[in-house]
Structures are given as C-alpha cells and as structure tokens.
Design a protein around this motif. Structure first.
Motif, PDB file in Angstrom:
ATOM      1  N   GLY A   1      -6.450   3.265   9.268  1.00  0.00           N
ATOM      2  CA  GLY A   1      -5.785   4.249  10.116  1.00  0.00           C
ATOM      3  C   GLY A   1      -6.728   5.192  10.819  1.00  0.00           C
ATOM      4  N   ASP A   2      -7.997   5.285  10.428  1.00  0.00           N
ATOM      5  CA  ASP A   2      -8.928   6.188  11.079  1.00  0.00           C
ATOM      6  C   ASP A   2      -9.632   5.551  12.269  1.00  0.00           C
ATOM      7  OD1 ASP A   2      -8.420   8.252   9.299  1.00  0.00           O
ATOM      8  OD2 ASP A   2      -9.827   7.434   7.827  1.00  0.00           O
ATOM      9  N   ASN A   3      -9.325   4.264  12.531  1.00  0.00           N
ATOM     10  CA  ASN A   3     -10.091   3.561  13.551  1.00  0.00           C
ATOM     11  C   ASN A   3      -9.284   3.215  14.796  1.00  0.00           C
ATOM     12  OD1 ASN A   3     -12.390   3.570  11.978  1.00  0.00           O
ATOM     13  ND2 ASN A   3     -11.845   1.663  10.937  1.00  0.00           N
TER      14      ASN A   3
ATOM     15  N   GLU B   1       0.815  -1.205   0.000  1.00  0.00           N
ATOM     16  CA  GLU B   1       0.000   0.000   0.000  1.00  0.00           C
ATOM     17  C   GLU B   1       0.856   1.264   0.000  1.00  0.00           C
ATOM     18  OE1 GLU B   1      -2.508  -3.153   2.106  1.00  0.00           O
ATOM     19  OE2 GLU B   1      -0.390  -2.622   1.871  1.00  0.00           O
ATOM     20  N   VAL B   2       2.047   1.185   0.565  1.00  0.00           N
ATOM     21  CA  VAL B   2       2.971   2.321   0.564  1.00  0.00           C
ATOM     22  C   VAL B   2       3.675   2.416  -0.782  1.00  0.00           C
ATOM     23  CG1 VAL B   2       5.017   3.335   1.636  1.00  0.00           C
ATOM     24  CG2 VAL B   2       3.293   2.212   3.059  1.00  0.00           C
ATOM     25  N   ALA B   3       4.081   1.257  -1.316  1.00  0.00           N
ATOM     26  CA  ALA B   3       4.829   1.245  -2.575  1.00  0.00           C
ATOM     27  C   ALA B   3       3.963   1.613  -3.769  1.00  0.00           C
ATOM     28  CB  ALA B   3       5.446  -0.137  -2.791  1.00  0.00           C
ATOM     29  N   VAL B   4       2.678   1.336  -3.711  1.00  0.00           N
ATOM     30  CA  VAL B   4       1.711   1.613  -4.776  1.00  0.00           C
ATOM     31  C   VAL B   4       2.224   1.035  -6.103  1.00  0.00           C
ATOM     32  CG1 VAL B   4       0.186   3.355  -5.761  1.00  0.00           C
ATOM     33  CG2 VAL B   4       1.133   3.714  -3.499  1.00  0.00           C
ATOM     34  N   GLY B   5       2.499   1.862  -7.098  1.00  0.00           N
ATOM     35  CA  GLY B   5       2.862   1.387  -8.428  1.00  0.00           C
ATOM     36  C   GLY B   5       4.165   0.629  -8.476  1.00  0.00           C
ATOM     37  N   ALA B   6       5.058   0.895  -7.511  1.00  0.00           N
ATOM     38  CA  ALA B   6       6.354   0.213  -7.490  1.00  0.00           C
ATOM     39  C   ALA B   6       6.293  -1.106  -6.733  1.00  0.00           C
ATOM     40  CB  ALA B   6       7.412   1.115  -6.854  1.00  0.00           C
ATOM     41  N   ALA B   7       5.123  -1.481  -6.243  1.00  0.00           N
ATOM     42  CA  ALA B   7       5.017  -2.663  -5.390  1.00  0.00           C
ATOM     43  C   ALA B   7       5.607  -3.931  -6.012  1.00  0.00           C
ATOM     44  CB  ALA B   7       3.559  -2.892  -4.990  1.00  0.00           C
TER      45      ALA B   7
ATOM     46  N   GLN C   1       2.505   8.666   7.953  1.00  0.00           N
ATOM     47  CA  GLN C   1       3.554   9.600   7.563  1.00  0.00           C
ATOM     48  C   GLN C   1       4.083   9.325   6.155  1.00  0.00           C
ATOM     49  OE1 GLN C   1       7.512   8.946   9.508  1.00  0.00           O
ATOM     50  NE2 GLN C   1       6.400   7.377  10.679  1.00  0.00           N
ATOM     51  N   PHE C   2       3.755   8.153   5.619  1.00  0.00           N
ATOM     52  CA  PHE C   2       4.145   7.805   4.256  1.00  0.00           C
ATOM     53  C   PHE C   2       2.968   7.951   3.286  1.00  0.00           C
ATOM     54  CE2 PHE C   2       6.691   5.291   7.251  1.00  0.00           C
ATOM     55  CZ  PHE C   2       7.930   5.869   7.001  1.00  0.00           C
ATOM     56  N   GLY C   3       1.926   8.613   3.757  1.00  0.00           N
ATOM     57  CA  GLY C   3       0.798   8.931   2.893  1.00  0.00           C
ATOM     58  C   GLY C   3      -0.266   7.863   2.788  1.00  0.00           C
ATOM     59  N   VAL C   4      -0.240   6.879   3.707  1.00  0.00           N
ATOM     60  CA  VAL C   4      -1.188   5.770   3.649  1.00  0.00           C
ATOM     61  C   VAL C   4      -1.892   5.637   4.998  1.00  0.00           C
ATOM     62  CG1 VAL C   4      -1.472   3.287   3.299  1.00  0.00           C
ATOM     63  CG2 VAL C   4       0.219   4.551   1.957  1.00  0.00           C
ATOM     64  N   ALA C   5      -3.208   5.638   4.994  1.00  0.00           N
ATOM     65  CA  ALA C   5      -3.979   5.498   6.233  1.00  0.00           C
ATOM     66  C   ALA C   5      -4.103   4.024   6.595  1.00  0.00           C
ATOM     67  CB  ALA C   5      -5.354   6.124   6.069  1.00  0.00           C
ATOM     68  N   LEU C   6      -2.965   3.442   6.930  1.00  0.00           N
ATOM     69  CA  LEU C   6      -2.899   2.027   7.279  1.00  0.00           C
ATOM     70  C   LEU C   6      -2.234   1.902   8.633  1.00  0.00           C
ATOM     71  CD1 LEU C   6      -3.137  -1.022   6.412  1.00  0.00           C
ATOM     72  CD2 LEU C   6      -0.786  -0.789   5.550  1.00  0.00           C
ATOM     73  N   GLU C   7      -2.815   1.087   9.508  1.00  0.00           N
ATOM     74  CA  GLU C   7      -2.224   0.829  10.808  1.00  0.00           C
ATOM     75  C   GLU C   7      -2.018  -0.661  11.003  1.00  0.00           C
ATOM     76  OE1 GLU C   7      -4.506   2.608  13.886  1.00  0.00           O
ATOM     77  OE2 GLU C   7      -3.917   4.656  13.344  1.00  0.00           O
TER      78      GLU C   7
END
Length: 242
Positions: free
Chosen positions: A89-91, A17-23, A72-78
C-alpha cells in the motif's frame, strides 16, 4: 452477450491479510469463490465486468488498472482491477486518486492472476431502482461479443442478534429466496426483489443482483449454488451461471 456469471459476497474478511486470526474461518468461502472465478475463465469471455455495491461518489464505471486499498481496514495492501497481483500500500502512484469501492477491491483481490480477458468495474448505488439496475445490466451485456460478470454482494446482515443489523425475522426468508434464485438462474425472481425489504434486512447485494438479472435476461444460462452460509449473521452466497 452474457455468457457466464459468478456471484460472490464482498466482505473484506475474504482477504486473509484483513481477517488475520479469523482467516481460516472463511477458507471454504474463499475456495468456493475461486471455483466461481474459474467458471468465468472457462467461458473464454472477451470482457469481464466486476459489479458491486458502492456509495456515492464511488459508483459508476472503473477502467482496468484502477487501484483498490484495504488501508481503511488496517492493512497496507493494494490491488488493481485486472492486475496480476497485489502491491504494498505504500507504493501506489500518488496521482491515482479515484479508488475502487470496497466491494470492487475485494473483486480485484479475487481476480488476482486473471489473464483471460480485459477487466472493467461497475459500482452500483445501493439505492438504484430495479428498472435502472436492469437497464445497466442490459448495457453491460451488450458491451462485447462475449461478456462475463463477477457480481459482488452480501445477503442480509440481520440473521442473528450479533449480526451488524441485529436480528430481523424477515432476513432468513429473504436470503432463502435469493439462494433459490441464484441456484436456478432465475432472473425474474432476482428482478423482483423488493428494495425496501432488502434495505430493511441490510442486504447490500440487491442492486448488483438486479444488474445481473438484466444482463442475463434471455441468455439461457443455468445456475449452480456453490456456497450458502451465514457466518457472523450475514448471508453469503457463491454461484456460477453458464
């Protein structure tokens, strides 16, 4: 007593999810990390400790369930250390204020679905002296009957002119020495890594690797290097010790 260890790098780009297109570029690295975590599960530990570099004040011990965020890396993932999965990340609970350092957040992501044992975290200051790293490793190894370590840390960040630390002619040799030590489970070689050289080539894994060296001294473990590459000019290693 230390019964197994896995060594993995800790770039947030490991998380798709952080890497997106480069995953897809790091799929082989992710597969190797999965194999290394499998080594830990097969060792049937009583306790798993994830160790990774951390800047103050994010160093020290982290209990199971501590939250990590990739916001901090632009992804709402926890993620949660020792938890079975990821969360939006919102929960997250508002009163859970102390976050995992990024290296241990990546460790928590690698450990999603882990059920083999309780999990703890240890953030190690990147400037910690080798003797104090060794002492910390010895304490961790003595903390349960059967201890496994997931050791997070990158090699040099100076392998090419486009690397985060630009090109340093010492970087390739430094990484080669680390790879050889990990392949051979050579605790003395890891313990002997020069902190000033590691800092010069921007190798964030030096202190965690020296914690591993302290924990594994006298344990009689053998090593296997599962991955060694330098994408983006940064040395990444994956190894399993049993």
């Amino acid at each position: 007593m230390l019964v197994a260890a896995a060594v993995c790098p800790c770039p947030p780009l490991l998380v798709p999810e952080v890497a997106v297109g480069a995953a897809p570029e790091l799929d082989a690295l992710r597969d190797a990390c999965g194999d290394a975590v499998g080594v830990l599960a097969a060792s049937r530990p009583d306790l798993l400790v994830a160790v990774g570099p951390a800047e103050l004040p994010a160093s020290g011990a982290f209990p199971a369930g501590t939250r990590g965020s990739f916001r901090q890396f632009g992804v709402a993932l926890e993620v949660r250390l020792g938890s079975a999965g990821e969360t939006d990340g919102d929960n997250g609970p508002a009163d859970d204020l102390r976050l995992l350092p990024p290296s241990l957040a990546v460790a928590a992501w690698l450990l999603r679905g882990w059920h083999a044992s309780p999990v703890q975290g240890l953030g190690v200051g990147e400037q910690l002296a080798p003797d104090r790293c060794a002492a910390a490793g010895q304490d961790v190894a003595a903390s349960a009957g059967r201890v496994a370590l997931l050791v997070m840390g990158d090699g040099s960040a100076s392998r090419t002119v486009k690397a985060p630390g630009y090109l340093d002619d010492r970087a390739e040799g430094f990484d080669a020495s680390v790879a050889a030590a990990l392949a051979a489970a050579d605790t003395e070689a890891l313990a002997g890594l020069d902190p000033e050289l590691a800092q010069g080539v921007r190798a964030a894994g030096r202190a965690p690797w020296q914690v591993l060296a302290g924990a594994a001294r006298g344990a009689g473990l053998g090593g296997q290097l599962l991955y060694e590459e330098a994408p983006y000019g940064v040395g990444y290693f994956v190894a399993g010790w049993t």
